[in-house]
Scaffold this motif. Sequence first.
Motif, PDB file in Angstrom:
ATOM      1  N   MET A   1      10.553   0.834  -5.642  1.00 24.88           N
ATOM      2  CA  MET A   1      11.573  -0.164  -5.349  1.00 24.88           C
ATOM      3  C   MET A   1      11.135  -1.548  -5.826  1.00 24.88           C
ATOM      4  O   MET A   1      11.933  -2.310  -6.359  1.00 24.88           O
ATOM      5  CB  MET A   1      11.869  -0.198  -3.845  1.00 24.88           C
ATOM      6  N   ASP A   2       9.866  -1.854  -5.634  1.00 28.12           N
ATOM      7  CA  ASP A   2       9.365  -3.165  -6.049  1.00 28.12           C
ATOM      8  C   ASP A   2       9.527  -3.333  -7.561  1.00 28.12           C
ATOM      9  O   ASP A   2      10.026  -4.351  -8.037  1.00 28.12           O
ATOM     10  CB  ASP A   2       7.887  -3.299  -5.648  1.00 28.12           C
ATOM     11  N   ASN A   3       9.132  -2.298  -8.301  1.00 26.68           N
ATOM     12  CA  ASN A   3       9.278  -2.361  -9.754  1.00 26.68           C
ATOM     13  C   ASN A   3      10.737  -2.505 -10.146  1.00 26.68           C
ATOM     14  O   ASN A   3      11.078  -3.268 -11.054  1.00 26.68           O
ATOM     15  CB  ASN A   3       8.702  -1.106 -10.402  1.00 26.68           C
ATOM     16  N   ALA A   4      11.606  -1.776  -9.436  1.00 28.77           N
ATOM     17  CA  ALA A   4      13.030  -1.828  -9.776  1.00 28.77           C
ATOM     18  C   ALA A   4      13.589  -3.224  -9.509  1.00 28.77           C
ATOM     19  O   ALA A   4      14.375  -3.738 -10.289  1.00 28.77           O
ATOM     20  CB  ALA A   4      13.799  -0.785  -8.979  1.00 28.77           C
ATOM     21  N   ILE A   5      13.158  -3.840  -8.413  1.00 27.55           N
ATOM     22  CA  ILE A   5      13.644  -5.189  -8.112  1.00 27.55           C
ATOM     23  C   ILE A   5      13.130  -6.167  -9.155  1.00 27.55           C
ATOM     24  O   ILE A   5      13.864  -7.028  -9.641  1.00 27.55           O
ATOM     25  CB  ILE A   5      13.204  -5.628  -6.699  1.00 27.55           C
ATOM     26  N   GLN A   6      11.870  -5.995  -9.527  1.00 31.54           N
ATOM     27  CA  GLN A   6      11.330  -6.887 -10.553  1.00 31.54           C
ATOM     28  C   GLN A   6      12.073  -6.732 -11.868  1.00 31.54           C
ATOM     29  O   GLN A   6      12.254  -7.683 -12.612  1.00 31.54           O
ATOM     30  CB  GLN A   6       9.847  -6.602 -10.759  1.00 31.54           C
ATOM     31  N   ALA A   7      12.502  -5.474 -12.132  1.00 31.98           N
ATOM     32  CA  ALA A   7      13.209  -5.230 -13.392  1.00 31.98           C
ATOM     33  C   ALA A   7      14.567  -5.923 -13.404  1.00 31.98           C
ATOM     34  O   ALA A   7      15.116  -6.194 -14.460  1.00 31.98           O
ATOM     35  CB  ALA A   7      13.368  -3.730 -13.607  1.00 31.98           C
ATOM     36  N   VAL A   8      15.147  -6.181 -12.226  1.00 33.00           N
ATOM     37  CA  VAL A   8      16.427  -6.893 -12.180  1.00 33.00           C
ATOM     38  C   VAL A   8      16.239  -8.302 -12.758  1.00 33.00           C
ATOM     39  O   VAL A   8      17.127  -8.850 -13.400  1.00 33.00           O
ATOM     40  CB  VAL A   8      16.977  -6.961 -10.741  1.00 33.00           C
ATOM     41  N   GLY A   9      15.079  -8.869 -12.550  1.00 29.51           N
ATOM     42  CA  GLY A   9      14.780 -10.138 -13.207  1.00 29.51           C
ATOM     43  C   GLY A   9      15.018 -11.333 -12.326  1.00 29.51           C
ATOM     44  O   GLY A   9      15.802 -11.304 -11.383  1.00 29.51           O
ATOM     45  N   VAL A  10      14.330 -12.405 -12.678  1.00 31.38           N
ATOM     46  CA  VAL A  10      14.339 -13.595 -11.856  1.00 31.38           C
ATOM     47  C   VAL A  10      15.624 -14.405 -12.078  1.00 31.38           C
ATOM     48  O   VAL A  10      16.033 -15.171 -11.235  1.00 31.38           O
ATOM     49  CB  VAL A  10      13.074 -14.432 -12.141  1.00 31.38           C
TER      50      VAL A  10
ATOM     51  N   ARG B   1      18.569   1.332 -10.546  1.00 28.59           N
ATOM     52  CA  ARG B   1      17.447   1.518 -11.465  1.00 28.59           C
ATOM     53  C   ARG B   1      16.423   2.492 -10.920  1.00 28.59           C
ATOM     54  O   ARG B   1      15.760   3.201 -11.660  1.00 28.59           O
ATOM     55  CB  ARG B   1      16.750   0.180 -11.720  1.00 28.59           C
ATOM     56  N   ALA B   2      16.261   2.488  -9.589  1.00 27.26           N
ATOM     57  CA  ALA B   2      15.195   3.291  -8.991  1.00 27.26           C
ATOM     58  C   ALA B   2      15.577   4.762  -8.883  1.00 27.26           C
ATOM     59  O   ALA B   2      14.712   5.610  -8.771  1.00 27.26           O
ATOM     60  CB  ALA B   2      14.854   2.743  -7.609  1.00 27.26           C
ATOM     61  N   LEU B   3      16.889   5.046  -8.926  1.00 30.29           N
ATOM     62  CA  LEU B   3      17.339   6.415  -8.641  1.00 30.29           C
ATOM     63  C   LEU B   3      16.596   7.497  -9.428  1.00 30.29           C
ATOM     64  O   LEU B   3      16.087   8.432  -8.828  1.00 30.29           O
ATOM     65  CB  LEU B   3      18.856   6.523  -8.839  1.00 30.29           C
ATOM     66  N   PRO B   4      16.503   7.393 -10.763  1.00 26.16           N
ATOM     67  CA  PRO B   4      15.847   8.489 -11.486  1.00 26.16           C
ATOM     68  C   PRO B   4      14.397   8.703 -11.036  1.00 26.16           C
ATOM     69  O   PRO B   4      13.984   9.833 -10.812  1.00 26.16           O
ATOM     70  CB  PRO B   4      15.890   8.027 -12.939  1.00 26.16           C
ATOM     71  N   GLN B   5      13.675   7.615 -10.883  1.00 24.95           N
ATOM     72  CA  GLN B   5      12.280   7.749 -10.495  1.00 24.95           C
ATOM     73  C   GLN B   5      12.164   8.256  -9.052  1.00 24.95           C
ATOM     74  O   GLN B   5      11.299   9.061  -8.728  1.00 24.95           O
ATOM     75  CB  GLN B   5      11.584   6.396 -10.619  1.00 24.95           C
ATOM     76  N   PHE B   6      13.084   7.789  -8.237  1.00 24.74           N
ATOM     77  CA  PHE B   6      13.075   8.176  -6.840  1.00 24.74           C
ATOM     78  C   PHE B   6      13.325   9.678  -6.699  1.00 24.74           C
ATOM     79  O   PHE B   6      12.677  10.362  -5.917  1.00 24.74           O
ATOM     80  CB  PHE B   6      14.157   7.388  -6.101  1.00 24.74           C
ATOM     81  N   LYS B   7      14.255  10.181  -7.516  1.00 27.04           N
ATOM     82  CA  LYS B   7      14.522  11.611  -7.514  1.00 27.04           C
ATOM     83  C   LYS B   7      13.263  12.381  -7.890  1.00 27.04           C
ATOM     84  O   LYS B   7      12.914  13.375  -7.253  1.00 27.04           O
ATOM     85  CB  LYS B   7      15.629  11.935  -8.522  1.00 27.04           C
TER      86      LYS B   7
END
Lengths: 499, 361
Positions: free
Chosen positions: A387-396, A424-430
Amino acid sequence: MDTAFIKWKSICLLFAIVFCLASCEKPTKGNTEEEISSIEDLDGKVVGTLTGSSFEIDFAGRKDFQVVRQPSLSDLIASLRKGRIDAILYDEDCFPDTVLRQNGMKLAFVTEEKYPCAFACRKSEQDLVNKFNEFLARIKSSGELATITEKWRSATDYTSITMPEISDSLPGEPLVVGTSYSTAPISYMIGDKWYGFEIEILNLFGEYIGRPVHYRLFDLSALVPALKAGKIDMAGGLLFKTEERQKKLAFTDVYFYNRGGFFVRDLSQKTPGGAPGISDIKGSVEGNLLVENRWIFLARGLKVTLEITLLSMLFGGILGTGLLSMRRSKRRWAKMTAMTYASFFRGIPMVVLLMILAYIVMVGASGVSVAVVAFTLVFASSFATTMDNAIQAVGVQQYEAGEAMGFTRVQIFRYITGPQALQRALPQFKGEAVALIKNTSVVGYVAIQDLTRACDMIRARTFEAVFPILFITVIYFFLSWIMGKFLDYIFKIAIKLYI
Amino acid sequence: MISIRHLCITFVNPDGSSFDALKDVSCEIRKGEVVGIIGPSGCGKSSLLRTINLMTPPTSGKILFEGENITAKGYPINRLRQRMGMVFQTFNLFEHLNVLGNVTLGPMKLKGVSQAEAEREAMQYLHQVGMDDMSTVMPADLSGGQKQRVAIARCLAMHPDVMLFDEPLSALDPSMVGEVQSVIRQLAQEGMTMLIATHRLKFARDVSSRVIFMNEGRIHEDGTPQQIFENPTRSTTKAFVQQIYKLWFTIEEDDFDIVGMHSKILQFCNKYNITDVIETAQQIINMMVLLVLADYRPLTVRLSYIEQLERVTLDFMIKGLSTSPLQDEGVDLSSLAIIRELGKKIVEEPTKLGFRVKVLL
């Protein structure tokens, strides 16, 4: 519609191929093979034995043949049939004739030496040892032990053998005995009940001291840690009373002398080759699933696997959300704690973590709760990281836009970065959820009877190498597939509610 | 409306060194003013804007917004930001929402406006910026100019008292600058109070009612566009607003690296955002150097760009010549005709050292 159909077709095809390949199981070595009838014949051959067994230690140093270790008896048999090993070194009396015949094996010869078998206790429990010795002396002198030994040694049909009933309502604390055997005639299960040579002795002992006896199944290599951690009071399963072991554990007197037997392929007996017919598969289904209601093992195992998976996901999700907010926090210590947590649990193998929890940290707890804690800890870590990576990927940038509009930090997460991070996290989360299901298959190590362990138990009874494995492969596959669909659905709803 | 008093910002780098983005900046912004903030890169334009809505908190100094000290501890910053719209260089649209969703999110979630009302109003603002027919498109499918116009509508939907534009045109393709400029111009005419940080001097001059020139974290000059651009009092201002960017080549021999020259021209034009003249400039240079002025060596070619006037010129200079080379008898008249067609104007003039042919693009 079309692509789904193609996907289904290819999946079915794949399974069909796997089934066919695996079912064509037959000895790969031809009749040109030499007969093995003495230890000299083993020159240059490969001998398989069980990991952690005493034979291993006795024969490991030999120059004339090579010793390899495998974790279960059914694996050893499969290896022998496939020609990967030339002989199995195992307890002399422990293969029923029917099993030998079914698998085209025979006893070639036995070891000179007789190995003393005894039960092991913790050093601090000398009382228990003394009581057992008292009991043993008694049944020895009354001839009862000899009768029992002879009864099990000569038995041919283990499913209808009778054992004296013991009442479960004995007043004392239950005596928990761990064994590595789920093989007739030593100790084995039919449905819920334990039977066998050792079981009969132990049940009588339980009656003698007025305590009900409970049995738990362990890998041989996990038996001693379990004993030391106090998970069990006594360890059995034809344990050899060796000097080295006596330094660490207290042993009872010897109740049985056992020889090692070298089991080899029976060359006089021809196994039919060719492709398997429908009747073979029917036989496998019957033998592995229907006889003695063995499917109940699988059903219970499946329940345990699902229980561990779903509870770990739930608690892991909650703990992971906490970790996530720590990672996103501006406080340095919170961030550092969460990061350290993640790197710690990333670096520790699942089996090791399970053993640490089971034998050191949560000694008194039940197996399932140990597993749930272990998988919760690991899942939380990967959940927070994903989730942290996915949030970071959303961008500042979008964060700033929200900030400039007057949204609070929480509102920005709620309305702007959160929904996008979820997508964004869904595929990795699965992937992680499916990995979780698959990883639960190692819990057998700490004596939890999950789906994989249930399969092992069936294999230990039927000595069939392939069918149970393929069967649970299919179950695991569908579990993963359903999990994927389930998460798709959950995420869809979550995102809808969210926006 | 906004009083900025002795504002300082110091950024401390992780290695301990520090950088003063703003040094004792004070100014008054009155209602209805359109303030253009100009200055070289790193002069503090963006820092000043971002401090006004406290995206970058000041190190010291005060900001009063309608008499209230917004830099005081515990001031409700988020309420303040709802009254100040901000438009970013990089648009910063919410990628998961369509155009309409971007515009309605603020009013619905921050002001509690009903969805129907928010959408009705959003459509008005989208109409104002010319995006009402694309309300269901996702941001990823919009061009830069369209994104910036949506970003402006998103700000307007919050009914801001002030709008802050942080380099609103810099990330745009030259062909899209016009559409955004005209939206901003229209807002200025409607009386919106705006602060616009930009490096486009001509735009600042046209749209602003007041121009602030900043340099090295300080306000160097503050006045009407006429004052700043035509009669700057300080030398730094003068040097900046009348800045001419130049690119020189001297052609000694015929085996001159003409490809290398063209790639340098390309870089120059990209750097100063005058990509529209690249092709014309290259064509004229080719014809001049290889055909019309082929006999004159050494030949000096100069490409110059005056930002404020948005004027691009090409000079061809020949040392020690006193008459125009274009008046020669053997001159290639057909090429010259094409050059006259391509350029806006050709000037022939003698200089101290020789003779110059100037082509305005």
